[in-house]
Scaffold this motif. Structure first.
Motif, PDB file in Angstrom:
ATOM      1  N   VAL A 166      66.968 -38.372  37.851  1.00  0.00           N
ATOM      2  CA  VAL A 166      67.915 -39.072  38.733  1.00  0.00           C
ATOM      3  C   VAL A 166      68.657 -38.112  39.645  1.00  0.00           C
ATOM      4  N   SER A 167      68.598 -36.818  39.346  1.00  0.00           N
ATOM      5  CA  SER A 167      69.302 -35.828  40.160  1.00  0.00           C
ATOM      6  C   SER A 167      68.370 -35.069  41.097  1.00  0.00           C
ATOM      7  N   ASN A 168      67.121 -35.528  41.171  1.00  0.00           N
ATOM      8  CA  ASN A 168      66.137 -34.895  42.042  1.00  0.00           C
ATOM      9  C   ASN A 168      65.970 -33.422  41.699  1.00  0.00           C
ATOM     10  N   ARG A 169      65.891 -33.153  40.387  1.00  0.00           N
ATOM     11  CA  ARG A 169      65.638 -31.794  39.913  1.00  0.00           C
ATOM     12  C   ARG A 169      64.382 -31.825  39.048  1.00  0.00           C
ATOM     13  N   PRO A 170      63.213 -31.771  39.684  1.00  0.00           N
ATOM     14  CA  PRO A 170      61.965 -31.908  38.925  1.00  0.00           C
ATOM     15  C   PRO A 170      61.778 -30.827  37.875  1.00  0.00           C
ATOM     16  N   GLU A 171      62.321 -29.635  38.124  1.00  0.00           N
ATOM     17  CA  GLU A 171      62.178 -28.576  37.116  1.00  0.00           C
ATOM     18  C   GLU A 171      62.924 -28.929  35.835  1.00  0.00           C
ATOM     19  N   MET A 172      64.077 -29.600  35.960  1.00  0.00           N
ATOM     20  CA  MET A 172      64.815 -30.027  34.779  1.00  0.00           C
ATOM     21  C   MET A 172      64.070 -31.161  34.076  1.00  0.00           C
ATOM     22  N   ASP A 173      63.541 -32.088  34.840  1.00  0.00           N
ATOM     23  CA  ASP A 173      62.743 -33.170  34.279  1.00  0.00           C
ATOM     24  C   ASP A 173      61.557 -32.593  33.506  1.00  0.00           C
ATOM     25  N   ASN A 174      60.833 -31.669  34.117  1.00  0.00           N
ATOM     26  CA  ASN A 174      59.674 -31.051  33.469  1.00  0.00           C
ATOM     27  C   ASN A 174      60.054 -30.302  32.205  1.00  0.00           C
ATOM     28  N   THR A 211      57.517  -5.968  20.804  1.00  0.00           N
ATOM     29  CA  THR A 211      58.951  -5.683  20.956  1.00  0.00           C
ATOM     30  C   THR A 211      59.730  -6.918  21.393  1.00  0.00           C
ATOM     31  N   GLU A 212      59.057  -7.873  22.026  1.00  0.00           N
ATOM     32  CA  GLU A 212      59.693  -9.111  22.465  1.00  0.00           C
ATOM     33  C   GLU A 212      58.604 -10.076  22.917  1.00  0.00           C
ATOM     34  N   GLY A 213      58.997 -11.290  23.228  1.00  0.00           N
ATOM     35  CA  GLY A 213      58.068 -12.272  23.777  1.00  0.00           C
ATOM     36  C   GLY A 213      58.608 -12.815  25.082  1.00  0.00           C
ATOM     37  N   GLU A 214      57.721 -13.030  26.028  1.00  0.00           N
ATOM     38  CA  GLU A 214      58.105 -13.629  27.309  1.00  0.00           C
ATOM     39  C   GLU A 214      57.605 -15.064  27.347  1.00  0.00           C
ATOM     40  N   LEU A 215      58.497 -15.995  27.642  1.00  0.00           N
ATOM     41  CA  LEU A 215      58.179 -17.412  27.723  1.00  0.00           C
ATOM     42  C   LEU A 215      57.843 -17.775  29.164  1.00  0.00           C
ATOM     43  N   ILE A 216      56.733 -18.497  29.333  1.00  0.00           N
ATOM     44  CA  ILE A 216      56.305 -18.931  30.658  1.00  0.00           C
ATOM     45  C   ILE A 216      55.998 -20.417  30.591  1.00  0.00           C
ATOM     46  N   ILE A 217      56.593 -21.193  31.494  1.00  0.00           N
ATOM     47  CA  ILE A 217      56.311 -22.624  31.588  1.00  0.00           C
ATOM     48  C   ILE A 217      56.078 -22.943  33.056  1.00  0.00           C
ATOM     49  N   ARG A 218      54.926 -23.510  33.344  1.00  0.00           N
ATOM     50  CA  ARG A 218      54.595 -23.866  34.715  1.00  0.00           C
ATOM     51  C   ARG A 218      54.978 -25.313  34.998  1.00  0.00           C
ATOM     52  N   PRO A 219      55.068 -25.686  36.265  1.00  0.00           N
ATOM     53  CA  PRO A 219      55.360 -27.090  36.600  1.00  0.00           C
ATOM     54  C   PRO A 219      54.277 -28.025  36.076  1.00  0.00           C
ATOM     55  N   LYS A 220      54.642 -29.260  35.911  1.00  0.00           N
ATOM     56  CA  LYS A 220      53.683 -30.278  35.479  1.00  0.00           C
ATOM     57  C   LYS A 220      52.604 -30.432  36.540  1.00  0.00           C
ATOM     58  N   TYR A 221      51.383 -30.630  36.065  1.00  0.00           N
ATOM     59  CA  TYR A 221      50.275 -30.696  36.997  1.00  0.00           C
ATOM     60  C   TYR A 221      50.215 -32.055  37.692  1.00  0.00           C
ATOM     61  N   VAL A 222      49.764 -32.049  38.923  1.00  0.00           N
ATOM     62  CA  VAL A 222      49.672 -33.267  39.716  1.00  0.00           C
ATOM     63  C   VAL A 222      48.624 -34.198  39.105  1.00  0.00           C
ATOM     64  N   ASN A 223      48.971 -35.468  39.020  1.00  0.00           N
ATOM     65  CA  ASN A 223      48.047 -36.513  38.553  1.00  0.00           C
ATOM     66  C   ASN A 223      47.622 -36.353  37.095  1.00  0.00           C
ATOM     67  N   THR A 224      48.352 -35.638  36.300  1.00  0.00           N
ATOM     68  CA  THR A 224      48.020 -35.550  34.880  1.00  0.00           C
ATOM     69  C   THR A 224      49.276 -35.255  34.092  1.00  0.00           C
ATOM     70  N   GLN A 225      49.306 -35.716  32.844  1.00  0.00           N
ATOM     71  CA  GLN A 225      50.450 -35.441  31.985  1.00  0.00           C
ATOM     72  C   GLN A 225      50.219 -34.215  31.111  1.00  0.00           C
ATOM     73  N   SER A 226      49.073 -33.573  31.245  1.00  0.00           N
ATOM     74  CA  SER A 226      48.808 -32.410  30.404  1.00  0.00           C
ATOM     75  C   SER A 226      49.619 -31.218  30.898  1.00  0.00           C
ATOM     76  N   GLY A 227      49.672 -30.208  30.083  1.00  0.00           N
ATOM     77  CA  GLY A 227      50.416 -29.016  30.442  1.00  0.00           C
ATOM     78  C   GLY A 227      50.551 -28.104  29.241  1.00  0.00           C
ATOM     79  N   GLY A 228      51.562 -27.304  29.237  1.00  0.00           N
ATOM     80  CA  GLY A 228      51.741 -26.402  28.115  1.00  0.00           C
ATOM     81  C   GLY A 228      52.679 -25.271  28.458  1.00  0.00           C
ATOM     82  N   TYR A 229      52.641 -24.281  27.607  1.00  0.00           N
ATOM     83  CA  TYR A 229      53.506 -23.133  27.801  1.00  0.00           C
ATOM     84  C   TYR A 229      52.781 -21.902  27.277  1.00  0.00           C
ATOM     85  N   ARG A 230      53.318 -20.756  27.577  1.00  0.00           N
ATOM     86  CA  ARG A 230      52.667 -19.515  27.187  1.00  0.00           C
ATOM     87  C   ARG A 230      53.714 -18.554  26.654  1.00  0.00           C
TER      88      ARG A 230
END
Length: 800
Positions: free
Chosen positions: A646-654, A350-369
């Protein structure tokens, strides 16, 4: 003379309409889909580590990152929090848009209205233009004597229509490729009910990132006026990638139709779970469609259908309350794929839910669900169609089936099992203000030449070159002068006086827009809920490329956000609160990540299923939404990331990094076509770029010019450190050799500067000489200073 571009609605009187009825217009051209091995999930990775052989081929670092990726989904942290929930800035005066959303369900009218989503045609005009879920196309029809309901189309590769071959240049040289290809919308089968007539109602609502819902009701229900649920209806959840077209009937008598005509209607006698029936519709083009049906109440009769002529099948079992599901069998693989459908019937998204977690410490890997929300019988095996760029990133939380159907414009779709998609990106892009390695690559004598040019460029009239009647061109102007000041400060380390002179001029030019004093101010549209230029409201929808009709906001505002990020980087104290509020309002307009912000729709432009943005706003389009400039698309995500930093908003950067990473994968798969591309016809990939990619058609052109340098060049601006991350060197080489090399010496306007900055990827010395040693004034694109062109070219790695 700068590069220009024009945007507008697609022409409903498309001259290609004459081919819409053709069958077998072109030979089969697709290769079988490449289905990569899924990335091992946590259990597999642990097994590999225990065996000490890492059989999945992962490095120890990649394995550890992927383990973290899977484990991280249990955390509650998310980066999809609102940028702000405050009202829009008071400097944006409120206006009422002349175009109103059509046929929106009452419960959804008080919410922000989506403008660039794939289902937009349902809310515009007469609501009869088609939409595409991929692989299927859907259209609400209310025509003729029997075609009242939802028409379904799916075109095999052999029936796609290719346009004529076009030569690369006016001299007629070059092999030539088809200018376009498209998918005729042929009504294979349609969903309806005998209670529906030409006056029935259609409403649309439940808007989401991946979905909406269509509801058809008899005219007597007056669905458009009522707040409660109608007593009888036909409801279809419309979800990106859905394997079945699932229809929930309530007290309606099902009826089905086909414009291709039904050759045979067969009730399949094989045993099914209690209450279920299955029919095969063999239509006249030799394609079989399946229909599954089950009533909600065990005491109700099973659905029984009879033919009425060759174009209709009607239920003889009376009114029906329950579920009907329709799906297409791939030609030549009917037996093995029918089994896949049989195992999946009864459950639907019926719909999809998007999930994105913060970037992991000490690695550039990541993803979304993406979690697909399910209805119906959830004990059945859920299947959902994937696109090629999904399959490159999916972990083995999901697994492929034998079911494969072509999409319209993005290659083969493969149905996967599993309702939770974990998409793993081993390298989330992190890009700085300046190119990596620039200090090692730029030679001392080049620095001096750049310094001399910068002192000339600083004397330009920043205000005059940015005080324009277009948000697009003004944004390009501000960004080019911001990049100039960045070079002056971070590269040349000029004296404080010179740095201040450049930055003060930039601030003065930007202040006009910060205070909304430009020739055509921005206003807040209360209808669709967005920040738009007043120009279109007063002077027509096509002015400023349709900004007021929500065209191209990710292009326009990306330049402003990039310029603002550079200003804050160079002077963090300048009008801090005002600048933050202004930029955040632009970001909320184009990429609001949260439904908690009720003043703007969520992710206006970005399509999380497709992996890129759509440019077309609230114009009706027979070929669906479209995207033209991929490079300006990624510029927004790059700018978002920098602004967050530059705005100290890590969630926006991520978030900016994640969108940039996904877009890179999608753009390389669908827009920038290397010779081995299998997602487009071989007869089309010689164009190297798609031009205008729509949901249903790809046309190697632009909205403003048929010139090759424009079609290719609009994918090259702006030239920033983000651009080479998306434009692979091998692609640039092929494009240059096949499309541009024979043309470049004939170009005498700003487009040549764009092509030469791009060519620096292959030969920076030739490009450097072009920009630094010319005896005459070099015509530049209006988004480039010669200072930045010289620095950018010199900063690239030396040619191999």
């Amino acid at each position: 003379m700068g590069a220009n571009r024009r945007r507008g609605p697609l022409d409903p009187s498309d001259p290609l309409a004459s081919v819409l009825g053709r069958k077998n217009a072109v030979p089969q051209f697709y290769q079988p889909p490449i289905i990569p091995a899924p990335i091992p999930h946590q259990e597999t990775i642990f097994r590999d580590l225990d065996d000490n052989n890492n059989s999945g081929g992962n490095t120890a670092e990649e394995t550890a990152a992927a383990v973290t990726f899977e484990a991280d989904w249990d955390r509650k942290a998310t980066i999809l929090e609102p940028i702000s929930t405050d009202p829009p800035l008071s400097i944006f005066k409120e206006r009422v848009h002349p175009v109103k959303p059509m046929r929106v369900r009452y419960a959804d009218r008080s919410k922000p209205q989506p403008t660039n989503k794939f289902y937009g045609n349902l809310m515009l005009g007469d609501s009869h233009a088609p939409i595409w879920t991929h692989p299927y196309g859907l259209r609400w029809d209310s025509i003729g004597q029997t075609q009242w309901g939802i028409s379904i189309s799916h075109i095999d590769d052999s029936s796609k229509a290719l346009g004529p071959l076009e030569k690369i240049d006016e001299s007629g040289s070059g092999p030539g490729s088809s200018k376009y290809y498209l998918n005729p919308f042929l009504v294979s089968i349609g969903l309806s009910a005998t209670e529906l007539d030409i006056h029935h109602d259609m409403t649309v609502g439940d808007f989401g990132e991946f979905s909406c819902a269509i509801e058809l009701t008899p005219a007597s229900e007056r669905a458009l006026e009522r707040q409660d649920r109608p007593e009888s209806f036909l409801r279809i959840p419309v979800v990106r990638g859905m394997a079945f077209i699932s229809a929930v009937y309530k007290e309606m008598t099902p009826q089905f139709f086909s414009n291709i005509l039904i050759r045979e209607l067969t009730l399949v006698p094989q045993p099914l779970p209690q209450g279920w029936v299955k029919y095969r519709f063999l239509i006249e083009n030799g394609v079989t469609w399946l229909l599954y049906a089950k009533p909600d109440r065990s005491e109700d009769a099973s659905l029984r259908l009879e033919m009425r002529g060759q174009g209709q099948a009607i239920a003889t079992s009376g009114r029906f309350t329950g579920l009907v599901q329709i799906a297409k069998l791939p030609v030549g693989k009917e037996n093995e794929t029918e089994t896949v459908y049989d195992q999946a019937m009864g459950v639907y998204p019926t719909e999809g839910e998007l999930i994105i977690r913060p970037k992991y410490v000490n690695t550039q890997s990541g993803g979304y669900r993406i979690d697909w929300k399910l209805a119906g019988d959830t004990t059945m095996q859920f299947i959902h169609f994937t696109l090629p760029h999904h399959r490159d990133a999916l972990t083995d939380k999901t697994m492929p089936t034998a079911l494969v159907l072509p999409s319209t414009t993005k290659g083969k779709m493969v149905a996967y099992t599993g309702s939770s998609w974990h998409l793993y990106e081993s390298e989330r892009l992190t890009i700085e203000f300046l190119p990596d390695g620039w200090s090692e690559n730029v030679r001392p004598e080049q620095l001096e030449a750049i310094r001399n040019q910068a002192r000339l460029d600083i004397e330009r009239d920043f205000s005059e070159e940015t005080d324009l009647n277009s948000m697009y061109f003004a944004g390009k102007g501000l960004a080019k002068f911001a990049l100039l000041c960045l070079v002056v400060h971070d590269v040349l380390h000029e004296s404080e006086e010179v740095q201040k002179r450049c930055l003060d001029k930039l601030k003065g030019a930007f202040a006009r827009y910060l205070e909304n004093r430009q020739k055509f101010p921005l206003v807040y549209d209360k209808i669709w809920r967005g920040v738009i230029s007043v120009q279109g409201l007063d002077h027509g929808p096509l002015t400023d490329f349709g900004n007021s009709w929500y065209n191209d906001h990710h292009y326009h505002y990306g330049y402003f956000i990039h310029a603002a990020a550079i200003i804050r980087h160079l002077d963090p104290t300048w009008r801090t609160e005002e600048l933050s509020n202004y930029v955040n309002n632009l970001l909320r307009d184009v990429a609001n990540p949260s439904s908690k912000d009720t003043y703007f729709p969520r992710f206006r432009s970005f399509d999380w299923f497709m992996g890129h943005s759509w440019s077309l706003g609230i114009f009706v389009s027979l070929d669906g939404k479209d995207e033209e400039s991929t490079s300006e698309d990624i510029n927004l995500y790059y700018a978002m990331s920098l602004w967050g930093r530059v705005s100290n908003r890590p969630e926006m950067d991520n978030l900016g990094e994640m969108m940039l990473t996904i877009a890179r994968r999608s753009i390389q798969a669908y827009f920038l076509m290397e010779d081995d591309n299998t997602n487009h016809p071989p007869g089309f990939i010689g164009n190297k770029v798609t031009g205008i990619l729509s949901e249903n058609k790809v046309d190697h052109t632009t909205y403003f010019s048929p010139r090759v340098e424009c079609i290719q060049g609009i994918q090259m601006i702006p030239a920033t450190p983000a651009l080479p991350m998306v434009r692979r060197k091998e692609f640039v080489r092929q494009e240059w050799q096949e499309q541009l090399q024979s043309r470049v010496d004939e170009i005498d306007d700003g487009w040549r500067s764009i092509l030469m900055m791009n060519y620096a990827t292959l030969d920076r010395e030739v490009a450097w000489n072009y920009f630094s040693e010319s005896d005459s004034l070099i015509p530049l694109d209006d988004g480039i200073t010669l200072t930045w062109a010289m620095f950018y070219v010199a900063s690239l790695e030396a040619s191999a």
